[in-house]
Motif scaffolding. Structure first.
Motif, PDB file in Angstrom:
ATOM      1  N   PHE A  35      -5.289  22.676 -40.885  1.00  0.00           N
ATOM      2  CA  PHE A  35      -4.776  21.329 -41.120  1.00  0.00           C
ATOM      3  C   PHE A  35      -5.018  20.917 -42.565  1.00  0.00           C
ATOM      4  N   LEU A  36      -4.074  20.146 -43.084  1.00  0.00           N
ATOM      5  CA  LEU A  36      -4.198  19.538 -44.399  1.00  0.00           C
ATOM      6  C   LEU A  36      -4.246  18.034 -44.169  1.00  0.00           C
ATOM      7  N   VAL A  37      -5.382  17.405 -44.483  1.00  0.00           N
ATOM      8  CA  VAL A  37      -5.560  15.980 -44.169  1.00  0.00           C
ATOM      9  C   VAL A  37      -5.934  15.209 -45.432  1.00  0.00           C
ATOM     10  N   GLY A  38      -5.682  13.919 -45.377  1.00  0.00           N
ATOM     11  CA  GLY A  38      -5.978  13.053 -46.507  1.00  0.00           C
ATOM     12  C   GLY A  38      -5.191  11.769 -46.382  1.00  0.00           C
ATOM     13  N   LYS A 202      -3.187  12.177 -37.315  1.00  0.00           N
ATOM     14  CA  LYS A 202      -3.782  11.975 -36.000  1.00  0.00           C
ATOM     15  C   LYS A 202      -5.020  12.863 -35.872  1.00  0.00           C
ATOM     16  N   LEU A 203      -6.171  12.245 -36.022  1.00  0.00           N
ATOM     17  CA  LEU A 203      -7.412  13.015 -36.080  1.00  0.00           C
ATOM     18  C   LEU A 203      -7.704  13.736 -34.772  1.00  0.00           C
ATOM     19  N   LYS A 204      -7.262  13.178 -33.659  1.00  0.00           N
ATOM     20  CA  LYS A 204      -7.526  13.848 -32.378  1.00  0.00           C
ATOM     21  C   LYS A 204      -6.805  15.192 -32.311  1.00  0.00           C
ATOM     22  N   GLU A 205      -5.640  15.299 -33.013  1.00  0.00           N
ATOM     23  CA  GLU A 205      -4.928  16.572 -33.063  1.00  0.00           C
ATOM     24  C   GLU A 205      -5.707  17.585 -33.893  1.00  0.00           C
ATOM     25  N   VAL A 206      -6.246  17.117 -35.013  1.00  0.00           N
ATOM     26  CA  VAL A 206      -7.034  17.996 -35.878  1.00  0.00           C
ATOM     27  C   VAL A 206      -8.233  18.538 -35.097  1.00  0.00           C
ATOM     28  N   ILE A 207      -8.931  17.633 -34.419  1.00  0.00           N
ATOM     29  CA  ILE A 207     -10.123  18.020 -33.662  1.00  0.00           C
ATOM     30  C   ILE A 207      -9.757  18.965 -32.516  1.00  0.00           C
ATOM     31  N   ASP A 226     -14.849  23.675 -41.187  1.00  0.00           N
ATOM     32  CA  ASP A 226     -14.700  24.828 -40.306  1.00  0.00           C
ATOM     33  C   ASP A 226     -15.079  24.430 -38.882  1.00  0.00           C
ATOM     34  N   ALA A 227     -14.123  24.583 -37.949  1.00  0.00           N
ATOM     35  CA  ALA A 227     -14.377  24.215 -36.553  1.00  0.00           C
ATOM     36  C   ALA A 227     -15.471  25.068 -35.941  1.00  0.00           C
ATOM     37  N   SER A 228     -15.531  26.346 -36.323  1.00  0.00           N
ATOM     38  CA  SER A 228     -16.535  27.245 -35.740  1.00  0.00           C
ATOM     39  C   SER A 228     -17.959  26.847 -36.114  1.00  0.00           C
ATOM     40  N   LYS A 229     -18.093  26.039 -37.167  1.00  0.00           N
ATOM     41  CA  LYS A 229     -19.408  25.555 -37.593  1.00  0.00           C
ATOM     42  C   LYS A 229     -19.672  24.113 -37.154  1.00  0.00           C
ATOM     43  N   GLY A 230     -18.758  23.573 -36.334  1.00  0.00           N
ATOM     44  CA  GLY A 230     -18.922  22.206 -35.836  1.00  0.00           C
ATOM     45  C   GLY A 230     -18.686  21.135 -36.875  1.00  0.00           C
ATOM     46  N   GLU A 231     -17.950  21.471 -37.932  1.00  0.00           N
ATOM     47  CA  GLU A 231     -17.776  20.526 -39.037  1.00  0.00           C
ATOM     48  C   GLU A 231     -16.595  19.578 -38.836  1.00  0.00           C
ATOM     49  N   ILE A 232     -15.677  19.928 -37.919  1.00  0.00           N
ATOM     50  CA  ILE A 232     -14.469  19.108 -37.749  1.00  0.00           C
ATOM     51  C   ILE A 232     -14.739  18.027 -36.705  1.00  0.00           C
ATOM     52  N   GLU A 234     -14.567  13.527 -36.180  1.00  0.00           N
ATOM     53  CA  GLU A 234     -13.855  12.347 -36.673  1.00  0.00           C
ATOM     54  C   GLU A 234     -14.584  11.710 -37.851  1.00  0.00           C
ATOM     55  N   ASN A 235     -15.897  11.504 -37.718  1.00  0.00           N
ATOM     56  CA  ASN A 235     -16.654  10.856 -38.791  1.00  0.00           C
ATOM     57  C   ASN A 235     -16.656  11.698 -40.061  1.00  0.00           C
ATOM     58  N   ASN A 236     -16.771  13.004 -39.910  1.00  0.00           N
ATOM     59  CA  ASN A 236     -16.806  13.890 -41.068  1.00  0.00           C
ATOM     60  C   ASN A 236     -15.473  13.899 -41.807  1.00  0.00           C
ATOM     61  N   ILE A 237     -14.374  13.932 -41.041  1.00  0.00           N
ATOM     62  CA  ILE A 237     -13.046  13.915 -41.664  1.00  0.00           C
ATOM     63  C   ILE A 237     -12.830  12.601 -42.405  1.00  0.00           C
TER      64      ILE A 237
END
Length: 506
Positions: A35-38, A202-207, A226-232, A234-237
């Protein structure tokens, strides 16, 4: 061989002195959903237009490495031939052509010098099966819903043996079911080895489906999560998108005190002669002074038709029933009648119906109330400038000046201009139809804050929204529509997503 299918290194891009991208670096692994977010204006779409050849090699600085080779795309067809396909929010389909003609437009299946239509239809069926779209390939595109059209666009990309699929806000105009179907398709395409880049607010889609998420802010790369590291999360994004933490996306109102009824509908119906059926049926509704009333429902439930029937009936529906505004029986034959009576309507389609995109901010803000700044048929330009600057400041419209062309603003700032336009008429009742569609979380927070301020000043708001979180986060009371009827009414204390969806699907 590199594990990355795409590397964009040190990309910079300017428009007449304004730096849209500044030394952006962006890497995508083969077979991942990235995903590309901003925020609006962060540079996401510009970066993808650089990648796809919309902005050709030589108009930007930096390197594009795709499939192990440095690329110099001079035009869109160069990136398509390399295996890159981009699907924009505004779909590039021919409405009066069939599904199969659209899928193979520009990529026709030929036998010698002639198009082999039989093989084209067979291959179109194969592509439709890949995207799990069960429609007759001979049906016209204009006869399909937006969700199915989106799948046809993806089928078109797959017919060109795409390696990297880019989707720019693909679910912005889709309902919940169509959005979930699309996300599931992306998961399946990933399993087939297709790499996907998706731009979404839509952050829920990213998550839900992202393997990685790269955040851009002010044209610069901030980080890759990185999702595999638990970084994705809502608050972090959000923290990385806006440069600060937003503790609550929906700002709280401490004082919920309501006055008398400002609007009341009884047995309100609207018949559309063009469709030959009723689009609003026997609706009962009331709105109190200082109240935000949310209207939820699936696409096609009649929410927008209800708003238009209240706002001077611009679609010329045949209306029945009673409307009281501020305690007085009211009949509006034209939107100007509704405006004069104190109703304003911020349309869901700000680009098509809400704004003059080729005009500047000041012309848009004053457009609905020119008589206020006119004398003997002439506009007082000093007053126009003063009022427009006042709304630019109070609504925090981010632009160099009020002379800025509205079409060049980000979605969030366009929405603020649309709000300013209708606030200038001084309404008692403001109807907001999808007020935050296609805008980022930071701009959403600002819109919500403005709504709360207006309510505290005694205005009333009807908010139509397809986002259940928004309905629950901002409303004082909620109506739910389905098939043109009011199926339910919930206080905010008793409302939750399950109850809303129960009524919406009755």
């Amino acid at each position: 061989m590199s594990e990355f299918i795409l590397e964009m290194n040190g990309i910079s891009k300017e428009f007449t002195g304004v730096k849209a991208l500044s030394n952006v670096s962006f890497k995508v692994k083969k077979g991942e959903i990235h995903f590309l977010v901003g925020e609006n204006g962060a540079g996401k779409s510009t970066l993808m237009k650089v990648l796809s050849g919309v902005y050709p090699h030589g108009t930007y600085q930096g390197d594009i490495v795709f499939n192990g080779g440095v690329q110099s795309f001079a035009k869109i067809s160069d990136s398509v031939n390399a295996g890159i396909a981009i699907i924009y929010q505004e779909l590039a389909l021919f409405p009066d052509l069939t599904v199969y003609e659209n899928i193979f437009a520009g990529n026709e299946v030929k036998h010698g010098a002639f198009v082999d239509w039989n093989r084209t239809i067979v291959r179109a069926k194969e592509m439709l099966q890949k995207v799990k779209l069960n429609v007759n390939p001979e049906v016209l595109i204009k006869d399909l819903g937006v969700g199915k059209q989106q799948l046809v666009e993806i089928a078109k990309a797959l017919s060109k043996e795409v390696k990297l699929l880019i989707l720019d806000e693909p679910t912005a105009a889709l309902n919940e079911d169509d959005s979930e179907n699309l996300l599931q398709l992306l998961r399946e395409l990933k399993n087939q080895g297709i790499t996907c880049i998706m731009i979404s607010h839509k952050l829920k889609e990213v998550i839900a489906i992202a393997d990685k998420a790269t955040v851009l802010r002010d044209g610069k790369t901030i980080c890759t999560l990185d999702a595999s590291k638990g970084e994705i999360t809502e608050n972090n994004i959000i923290k990385n998108m806006v440069g600060r933490e937003i503790d609550d996306i929906y700002p709280k109102r401490t004082n919920r005190q309501f006055g008398n009824s400002i609007l009341e509908l009884r047995d309100w119906s609207a018949y559309d002669p063009k469709l030959g059926r009723s689009v609003v049926k026997n609706v009962h509704l009331h709105v109190k002074k200082g109240e935000i009333v949310g209207i939820a429902g699936l696409m096609g439930s009649g929410r927008t038709e209800l708003a238009q029937s209240i706002f001077g009936n611009p679609k010329s529906y045949k209306l029945q029933g009673e409307m009281d505004l501020d305690g007085k029986r009211s009949v509006f034959k034209h939107p100007q009648d509704a405006i004069t009576a104190g109703i304003a309507y911020v349309t869901e389609d700000r680009k098509g119906d809400g704004l003059f995109l080729i005009q500047d901010i000041k012309s848009n803000i004053t457009a609905a109330n020119l008589h206020e700044i006119s004398s003997r048929g002439f506009i007082n330009s000093n007053e126009e400038v003063s009022i427009s600057n006042s709304y630019k400041q109070s609504l925090n419209i981010k632009a160099p000046s009020i002379e800025q062309i509205v079409g060049n603003l980000s979605g969030g700032n366009q929405q603020k201009v649309s709000l300013g336009k209708w606030l200038f008429v001084g309404p008692k009742l403001l109807i907001l139809d999808e007020p935050t569609r296609g805008i980022d979380v930071g701009a959403k927070f600002e819109i919500y804050t403005i709504m709360n301020k207006l309510i505290s000043e005694g205005m009333s708001i009807i908010m139509i929204s397809s986002e259940l979180g928004e309905i629950l986060g901002m409303s004082d009371r909620i109506y739910i529509m389905a098939e043109g009827r009011m199926k339910g009414e919930l206080s905010i204390e008793e409302a939750d997503q399950e109850k809303i969806m129960h009524f919406a699907t009755q």
